[in-house]
Design an enzyme around this catalytic site. Structure first.
Site, mmCIF file in Angstrom:
data_model
loop_
_atom_site.group_PDB
_atom_site.id
_atom_site.type_symbol
_atom_site.label_atom_id
_atom_site.label_comp_id
_atom_site.label_asym_id
_atom_site.label_seq_id
_atom_site.Cartn_x
_atom_site.Cartn_y
_atom_site.Cartn_z
ATOM 1 N N LYS A 43 13.614 8.345 32.461
ATOM 2 C CA LYS A 43 14.669 8.589 33.447
ATOM 3 C C LYS A 43 15.984 8.901 32.748
ATOM 4 O O LYS A 43 16.672 9.872 33.077
ATOM 5 C CB LYS A 43 14.806 7.334 34.320
ATOM 6 N N ARG A 113 18.578 0.746 37.286
ATOM 7 C CA ARG A 113 17.153 1.101 37.362
ATOM 8 C C ARG A 113 16.500 0.942 36.005
ATOM 9 O O ARG A 113 17.120 1.196 34.977
ATOM 10 C CB ARG A 113 16.961 2.570 37.750
ATOM 11 N N GLY A 122 5.014 -1.478 38.596
ATOM 12 C CA GLY A 122 4.941 -2.872 38.163
ATOM 13 C C GLY A 122 6.206 -3.310 37.472
ATOM 14 O O GLY A 122 6.414 -4.475 37.182
ATOM 15 N N MET A 124 10.510 -3.570 37.306
ATOM 16 C CA MET A 124 11.607 -3.652 38.245
ATOM 17 C C MET A 124 12.064 -2.243 38.574
ATOM 18 O O MET A 124 12.175 -1.411 37.696
ATOM 19 C CB MET A 124 12.771 -4.415 37.639
ATOM 20 N N ARG A 356 11.776 14.670 36.270
ATOM 21 C CA ARG A 356 10.720 14.294 35.326
ATOM 22 C C ARG A 356 9.529 15.203 35.563
ATOM 23 O O ARG A 356 9.451 15.861 36.617
ATOM 24 C CB ARG A 356 10.318 12.839 35.511
ATOM 25 N N HIS A 472 4.323 4.956 47.706
ATOM 26 C CA HIS A 472 3.685 4.328 46.553
ATOM 27 C C HIS A 472 2.195 4.664 46.507
ATOM 28 O O HIS A 472 1.668 5.101 45.487
ATOM 29 C CB HIS A 472 3.909 2.814 46.616
ATOM 30 N N ARG A 634 -36.732 16.493 23.229
ATOM 31 C CA ARG A 634 -37.024 15.309 22.415
ATOM 32 C C ARG A 634 -38.402 14.762 22.778
ATOM 33 O O ARG A 634 -38.736 14.652 23.972
ATOM 34 C CB ARG A 634 -35.967 14.236 22.675
ATOM 35 N N SER A 798 -29.326 15.405 15.398
ATOM 36 C CA SER A 798 -28.510 15.105 16.570
ATOM 37 C C SER A 798 -28.255 13.600 16.576
ATOM 38 O O SER A 798 -29.211 12.809 16.558
ATOM 39 C CB SER A 798 -29.235 15.547 17.842
ATOM 40 N N GLY A 800 -27.724 10.171 17.907
ATOM 41 C CA GLY A 800 -27.923 9.403 19.137
ATOM 42 C C GLY A 800 -27.011 8.196 19.058
ATOM 43 O O GLY A 800 -27.410 7.125 18.599
ATOM 44 N N THR A 801 -25.785 8.402 19.491
ATOM 45 C CA THR A 801 -24.795 7.346 19.274
ATOM 46 C C THR A 801 -24.939 6.163 20.236
ATOM 47 O O THR A 801 -24.291 5.144 20.044
ATOM 48 C CB THR A 801 -23.369 7.930 19.354
ATOM 49 N N CYS A 865 -25.565 13.587 20.855
ATOM 50 C CA CYS A 865 -26.053 13.644 22.232
ATOM 51 C C CYS A 865 -25.998 12.289 22.939
ATOM 52 O O CYS A 865 -26.515 12.127 24.032
ATOM 53 C CB CYS A 865 -27.463 14.225 22.282
ATOM 54 N N TYR A 885 -21.770 20.661 17.453
ATOM 55 C CA TYR A 885 -21.708 20.651 18.917
ATOM 56 C C TYR A 885 -21.756 19.231 19.472
ATOM 57 O O TYR A 885 -22.139 18.287 18.761
ATOM 58 C CB TYR A 885 -22.842 21.490 19.532
HETATM 59 C C1 PEP Z 1 -28.905 7.823 21.981
HETATM 60 O O1 PEP Z 1 -29.470 6.828 21.552
HETATM 61 O O2 PEP Z 1 -27.697 8.073 21.811
HETATM 62 C C2 PEP Z 1 -29.652 8.800 22.780
HETATM 63 C C3 PEP Z 1 -29.099 9.916 23.189
HETATM 64 O O3 PEP Z 1 -30.904 8.461 23.139
HETATM 65 P P1 PEP Z 1 -31.249 7.477 24.355
HETATM 66 O O4 PEP Z 1 -29.985 7.192 25.070
HETATM 67 O O5 PEP Z 1 -32.239 8.178 25.166
HETATM 68 O O6 PEP Z 1 -31.802 6.289 23.623
HETATM 69 MG MG MG Z 2 -31.626 6.798 21.549
#
Ligand code: PEP
Ligand code: MG
Length: 925
Positions: A43, A113, A122, A124, A356, A472, A634, A798, A800-801, A865, A885
């Protein structure tokens, strides 16, 4: 206003350089600037910028965010010299306006203000008319020649000071007002006469006294207390909660703006309003906002009076409208973005009170970005960076099916678009609790306040009976991208009975309603919704984003329909087709179970024969949809528990059969039941035999294909046969087969050999030869660490997180939901690592895996993925470490495309900046 003035906006910090000189805690608006929001708050920065540009801004001062932080470091005492600087700056304001603070004949009144770097509910908000007491109110009456006005200002000040500085409940003051208003003829604020206003002031003071407080008579004491209250509100529960949800650090502090009052309630040629330079719902280039004549700002925001659309000001005060419209244009040109402005008109003179960057819906964000780029106000890179992933998410929200038969309960203002439905609840706490229990709820309130924020977060949609487009509820819901209808005045909310009434019809708590935030309608029941059509602006912006991004974007899609949706959203291929997901339907599940439970190879092969045509059919559909684009399939990775019958359910079924046996009528019945019991027992024995204590770490992934090679054979046959069928249709199939859950390179080698065998076999049978790739998921820490060995057998990786996060943290994917939110609450983790990639730990394994893999195969294609593939922050990390990717669910594809472009642009900007710094350093040497 000239651009030159606006661009010359460095802070003059020369005052700070001398060690003997005191630290500068306070700046008058002329000394501030628009750039340094972290010091002046949003502000203060806006007001300074407008002042320096010569726009009509009431004079004022800013107590900096540094002062707020010093206040906390200093045991909640103002830092040394701060107060003296406030008094000094106030004297400058007095000079500019020709009035004196606390003067009994010509008093200066100020507003106080809060103003953090980010606008924050949240905190004043505002105390108006500060500086009034029994003496100065007389002075104000003389100064303005309007006793009624002076008393009205005083009663507003008393209630605001009581509520905001002294923490007395707002409702108590409201009740007093209601009581007095009810005694007037018209029943409105404006009907209150001086003697009634005096009565209100006395009653307000009594309320405050009853809570062991008092408003100081000395205006300087009032100011002191108000500044301290702003500082205190920075650490208030609501403000802290908001910051946690929005990831705003606690150590930013808030600035305080003290500004000479101008009055919008001085008659018919006075007023106040809020307006956006473009329509914040649709993005259309038009002034959009509301105003009220003879009113103060709080009247617009509180929603107690219904404001008029800004266009009507053109008729009522045409000169003021023209001036405001040209200032709005100037501001947009200067800030290169849509602005949200507050203004007051005092006896025909326009004053700007705030500017703003305007909050906007997803649709508006996209349209404004594209329009502004086309108007050459910004370049395309900026346009792409202006739209947030959340905006796009919003744009992909569903709408109410126009063909659906639905009963409209009420219509209010279309405050925030989208369609959502849920059970009616009336309290924010209840909304939060019910949402935690898995209910979908719609929060229905008379109007909302920052107190309701947690309930608004938890609700699917918000409906209010009162309030305008800038109330609000409307502003907060739009900011969150949450569906909202405000000002549905036909709704009569009764909190005590937990119900609302429309035209005599009672809707109790728990009843389902559907809210259409795009049209303002509220429907009874669950009304069907449809996905939005994405307009040409969206496609244009996406085209620009695609030009800037380096990362590819694919989709996780398991069915032809998913594939089609993904392609429609711009996916450049399928990064993960989970073949086990093809067996969730009833009939298919039975065949899958038969395969899993089969005793020996023969029985398994028989079950697999049933699965083969089903798989082939799905693959054909997917290849057709994705013709010309890569499809990564897969091989089966079923944690077996997802496919086996539940043991407890089997036990119950067995018990029921035994009961039936006792009640049997005929011998034939008995035979049938005995057979069924026998079968159920065998099934139970079997399930018990292969049941695993920890199926997520059990007989899954490539382990299944290695020990039951017939499974891999069947799948590969289905894949290659489908590819041949689609190729024969003259469609291009770009096939990638992926082996899951590899931890040892030999696992992959054996699977690859098997896949190649089947390929030779099937291609031989059909007299056709074509290329395909075989790669692997990297989803176990050992795989990441030994990626150089694994890469010898893989044509792509790939990550697989999901599993990599599970196994790196030693944290069950299925169970951690119960306690991870507490971890985030307690700041043990900054985010849920299953949503945002833990770049420090799991991310490090991804980096190592990619590097080691590419050390033996420099061209190895590497993607991700897991769910993180659709999360903007994780995408930025993937970009940073050079993955090829990301792959995510079809509906996240546009978000991923945008996030990938933004990541590249951010990296470019950072590189350019560091080059510039290096150049400057070289020049100084
Ligand atoms: C992963 O493990 O990140 C994955 C893509 O495989 P899934 O979720 O099918 O175990
Ligand atoms: Mg997996």
């Amino acid at each position: 206003m000239t651009e030159a003035i606006l661009e010359e906006n460095e802070v003059s910090e020369s005052d700070d350089t001398s060690a003997e000189q005191q630290h500068k805690w306070v700046y008058v608006f002329e000394e501030g600037n628009g750039e340094n929001k972290s010091l002046f708050g949003g502000k203060g920065a806006g007001l300074s910028e407008m002042t320096r540009a010569g726009l009509p801004v009431p004079p004022g001062l800013i107590v900096t965010t540094e002062a707020c932080n010093a206040y906390y470091d200093n045991n909640k005492q103002f830092p040394e010299g701060m107060w003296e600087q406030v008094v000094e700056a106030l004297a400058e304001i007095e000079k500019k306006v020709g009035k004196k603070f606390g003067d009994s004949s010509n008093p200066l009144l100020v507003s106080v203000r809060s103003g953090a770097a980010f606008s924050m509910p949240g905190m004043m908000d505002t105390v108006l008319n500060l500086g009034l007491n029994e003496e100065t109110v007389q002075g104000l009456a003389e100064q303005t020649g309007d006793l009624r006005f002076a008393l009205d200002a005083y009663r507003r000040f008393a209630s605001l000071f009581g509520e905001i500085v002294l923490d007395v409940a707002h409702e108590k003051f409201e009740r007093v007002m209601d009581r007095f208003k009810a005694q007037t003829k018209g029943g409105k604020d404006t009907d209150l006469k001086p003697e009634e206003l005096r009565g209100i002031i006395a009653a307000e003071k009594e309320i405050i006294l009853a809570e062991q407080h008092a408003i100081p008579d000395d205006p300087y004491e009032q100011l002191r207390a108000a500044i301290a209250a702003v500082f205190t509100s920075w650490m208030g529960r609501r403000a802290c909660g908001y910051r946690r949800i929005n990831r705003i650090p606690d150590n930013l502090g808030t600035a305080v703006n003290v500004q000479a009052m101008v009055f919008g309630n001085m008659g018919a040629n006075s007023g106040t309003g809020v307006a956006f330079t473009r329509n914040p719902s649709t993005g259309r280039k038009e002034l959009y906002g509301e105003y009220l004549l003879n009113a103060q700002g709080e009247d617009v925001v509180a929603g107690t009076r219904t404001p008029n659309p800004i266009k009507e000001l053109k008729k009522e005060l045409p000169k003021v409208y023209e001036q405001f419209a040209s200032i709005a244009q100037l501001l947009e040109k200067h800030y290169h973005d849509m602005q949200d402005c507050e203004f007051t008109i005092e006896r025909g003179k326009l004053w700007m009170l705030q500017t703003r960057t305007g909050k906007r819906t997803g649709a508006a964000a996209v349209r404004i970005a594209v329009d502004m780029a086309q108007e050459k106000l910004i370049d395309r890179k900026t346009a792409v960076q202006r739209v947030t992933p959340e905006h796009l998410d919003q744009l992909l929200h569903p709408t109410v099916d126009p063909d659906a038969k639905a009963e409209v309960l009420a219509t209010g203002l279309p405050a925030s678009p989208g369609a959502a439905q849920g059970e009616v609840v009336f309290s924010p706490d209840e909304a939060e609790e019910m949402a935690k229990e898995g209910h979908k709820v719609v929060l229905v309130r008379l109007e909302t306040s920052p107190d309701d924020f947690h309930g608004m977060v938890a609700a699917q949609a918000i409906v209010t009976a009162r309030g305008g487009m800038t109330s609000h509820a409307a502003v907060v819901a739009r900011g969150m991208g949450k569906t909202c209808v405000s000002g549905a005045s036909a709704i009569d909310v009764d909190y005590s009975q937990q119900q609302f009434t429309v035209d005599g019809r009672v809707i109790p708590k728990g009843e389902w309603i559907t809210v259409d935030g795009s049209t303002g309608r509220v429907f009874l029941g669950k009304v069907p919704t449809i996905q939005p059509q994405l307009g040409s602006d969206f496609h244009e912006l996406m085209k620009w984003a695609d030009k800037f991004r380096r990362l590819g974007v694919r989709a996780n899609a398991d069915t032809p329909l998913d594939a089609k949706t993904a392609r429609g959203f711009g996916a450049e291929g399928i990064g993960l087709c989970r073949t086990e997901h093809m067996f969730f339907g009833d009939q298919r599940l039975a065949a899958m179970r038969e395969m899993i439970l089969a005793d020996g190879v023969g029985a398994r092969e028989k079950a697999l024969e049933k699965l083969l045509p089903l798989q082939r059919g799905d693959f054909i559909g997917i290849f057709r949809e994705m013709a010309g684009l890569p499809v990564t399939i897969r091989l089966l990775d079923p944690p077996l528990h997802e496919f086996l019958p539940n043991v407890d359910e089997l036990l119950v079924e067995l018990a029921e059969l035994k009961m039936a046996l006792r009640k049997r009528k005929t011998l034939a019945d008995m035979d049938l039941l005995l057979d069924q019991i026998d079968e159920k027992r065998r099934l139970l024995d079997h399930v018990n035999k292969i049941r695993e204590a920890n199926p997520m770490l059990g007989f899954r992934g490539c382990r299944l294909g290695l020990l039951y090679p017939e499974v891999t054979r069947m799948q590969c046959r289905a894949i290659f046969e489908a590819a041949i069928i689609v190729k024969n249709e003259r469609k291009q199939v770009s096939l990638e087969i992926m082996v899951p859950l590899v931890s040892v390179s030999e696992e992959l080698k054996q699977q690859v050999d098997l896949i190649n065998d089947v390929a030779r076999e099937v291609m031989g049978e059909h007299g056709m030869k074509f290329d395909y790739m075989v790669g692997t998921m990297i989803e176990l820490p050992r795989a990441a660490l030994t990626a150089h060995k694994i890469a010898q057998h893989a044509q792509f990786f790939s990550f697989g997180t999901n599993d990599l996060t599970q196994t790196t943290f030693g944290l069950s994917r299925d169970d951690s939901g119960r306690f991870l939110p507490s971890y985030v609450d307690r700041k043990i983790l900054s985010d849920d690592p299953f949503q945002v990639l833990d770049s420090e730990g799991v991310g490090e394994l991804v980096r190592i895996g990619a590097e080691r893999g590419r050390s033996v195969k420099p061209d190895l294609k590497v993607g991700i993925c897991g769910e993180h593939g659709g999360d903007p922050r994780s995408i930025s990390f993937c970009n940073e470490i050079g993955l090829n990717y990301v792959s995510c669910s079809p509906y996240r594809v546009p978000v991923a495309r945008l996030a990938a472009a933004q990541a590249t642009l951010e990296t470019e900007a950072a590189e350019a900046k560091s080059k510039q710094t290096a150049k400057q350093a070289a020049q100084t040497l």
